[in-house]
Motif scaffolding. Structure first.
Motif, PDB file in Angstrom:
ATOM      1  N   PHE A 139     -43.621  10.432 -28.741  1.00 27.91           N
ATOM      2  CA  PHE A 139     -42.597  12.120 -27.894  1.00 27.91           C
ATOM      3  C   PHE A 139     -43.182  12.184 -26.670  1.00 27.91           C
ATOM      4  CE2 PHE A 139     -41.297  12.223 -32.397  1.00 27.91           C
ATOM      5  CZ  PHE A 139     -39.586  13.273 -32.066  1.00 27.91           C
ATOM      6  N   GLU A 162     -38.564  16.096 -32.987  1.00 19.44           N
ATOM      7  CA  GLU A 162     -40.929  16.586 -32.733  1.00 19.44           C
ATOM      8  C   GLU A 162     -41.247  17.000 -33.742  1.00 19.44           C
ATOM      9  OE1 GLU A 162     -43.941  16.696 -29.559  1.00 19.44           O
ATOM     10  OE2 GLU A 162     -41.983  17.203 -29.489  1.00 19.44           O
ATOM     11  N   GLY A 183     -42.651  14.167 -35.255  1.00 18.01           N
ATOM     12  CA  GLY A 183     -43.389  14.086 -34.146  1.00 18.01           C
ATOM     13  C   GLY A 183     -45.407  13.460 -35.113  1.00 18.01           C
TER      14      GLY A 183
END
Length: 356
Positions: free
Chosen positions: A312, A301, A305
């Protein structure tokens, strides 16, 4: 005869009207033409203190830059500066448009004029008619400046526009950049003080020096940070050269439910006086909240991300878990090896990912 007189009268009126239009057009053209330009030079600084520059009031007691304004019109021209300040701190904090300002009008003679930052400010030769500073940025700068005597490390960019009042246009925009460094302190970034994390933390800090020593120790109940950091033997004590991060994936394992303290220390250049960061603590999450799988997801992430935020979010909200089996080019690898690889990739700005 009367007709001829009327003809000449009409001709004279037309001629006068044409001349008037030409003169008016010429005057308008002169009013709209811009005659100012500017260049600048700046001093090289690595640190600034509140005594050097007052960002809140746009005043300074130290020469930081000079602006040379040229005037090609052959007459006096009024001008003023408009601009803004962007701040990008070394700890990752950004303030775009942290400050905006506008000076009073000032005169530029035919020979041009040299202006320095010492001429600008609320009580200087060229006063400010407008200055606004974002509260969050002001508080951030003041807190660190009061504690250390220096403004925090980072990039400070002044966007300065020169407006030719005579033609009513901005004729030139320049960017004056100060890249401040933190030679006299170490700033810790992650894990944040008191943060619960998994058994595989990524330690991050900011320091301009060449090498540091990272120390991690276990804290006993009711023990102070200062007492804990001197505990022997430490969980981890490693010297790192040219690094501002360290991924903990080996050595003595961190235990769930326990609290740890960590510090980064260095040496000042040219001296033997040790330089240390503050001492921060973290607690390893209990079972179910951490583990290598959680650390892998956190690393993924961190890397992807921003690009795949929605994906996510779905993974977390849907309670998806990693299978625990990881293959690299057809070869089975451990979670620790995968974490080390992800940490290396995290420092690469050109990573691309494809989803299947």
């Amino acid at each position: 005869m009367k007709n001829n007189i009327r003809f000449w009268e009409r001709g004279i009126l037309i001629l006068l009207a044409a001349c008037t239009a030409i003169i008016f057009s010429h005057q308008v053209g002169e009013a709209q033409s811009c005659s100012l330009d500017m260049t600048f030079s700046q001093t090289h600084v690595q640190q600034l203190s509140p005594a050097d520059i007052d960002f809140e009031h746009f005043e300074s007691k130290t020469l930081l830059f000079s602006i040379n304004i040229t005037n090609s019109s052959g007459a006096n021209v009024n001008a003023k500066f408009e601009g803004s300040l962007d701040i990008d701190l070394a700890d990752g904090t950004q303030f775009i448009g942290a400050g905006t300002f506008e000076t009073n009008e000032f005169n530029v003679p035919p020979g041009g004029r040299m202006i320095t930052n010492l001429n600008l400010g609320r009580n200087a030769d060229i006063g400010t008619s407008k200055f606004e500073f974002e509260d969050a940025a002001k508080n951030k700068l003041q807190d660190i400046a009061l504690a250390t005597g220096k403004f925090p490390a980072g990039k400070y960019v002044f966007h300065i526009k020169l407006r030719d009042v005579g033609c009513g246009q901005v004729v030139k925009t320049i960017d004056i950049i100060f890249d401040l460094q933190s030679m006299s302190r170490i700033e810790l970034r992650a894990p944040r003080d008191g943060e619960p994390i998994n058994e595989f933390p990524l330690f991050e800090w900011f320091h301009e020096g060449e090498s540091v020593v990272l120390t991690v120790v276990e804290m006993n109940p009711n023990q102070s940070r200062e007492d804990a950091i001197t505990r022997q033997p430490p969980i981890l004590e490693v010297e790192l050269v040219g690094q501002n991060s360290f991924f903990y994936s080996g050595g003595r394992p961190l235990e769930q439910g326990k609290e740890y303290a960590w510090r980064v220390a260095s040496q000042l250049r040219g001296g033997d006086t040790p330089l240390s960061s503050p001492i921060w603590t973290f607690r390893v999450s209990k079972s179910g909240e951490g583990g290598p799988e959680a650390a892998i997801m956190n690393q993924l992430e961190e890397i992807f991300g921003k690009q795949f935020a929605a994906i996510f979010e779905q993974l977390r909200s849907g309670g998806f878990k990693l299978s625990g089996r990881f293959d690299l080019n057809g070869t089975l690898v451990s979670a620790n090896d995968l974490l080390k690889l992800l940490h290396q990739l995290r420092n690469n700005d050109s990573i691309e990912i494809s989803l299947k």
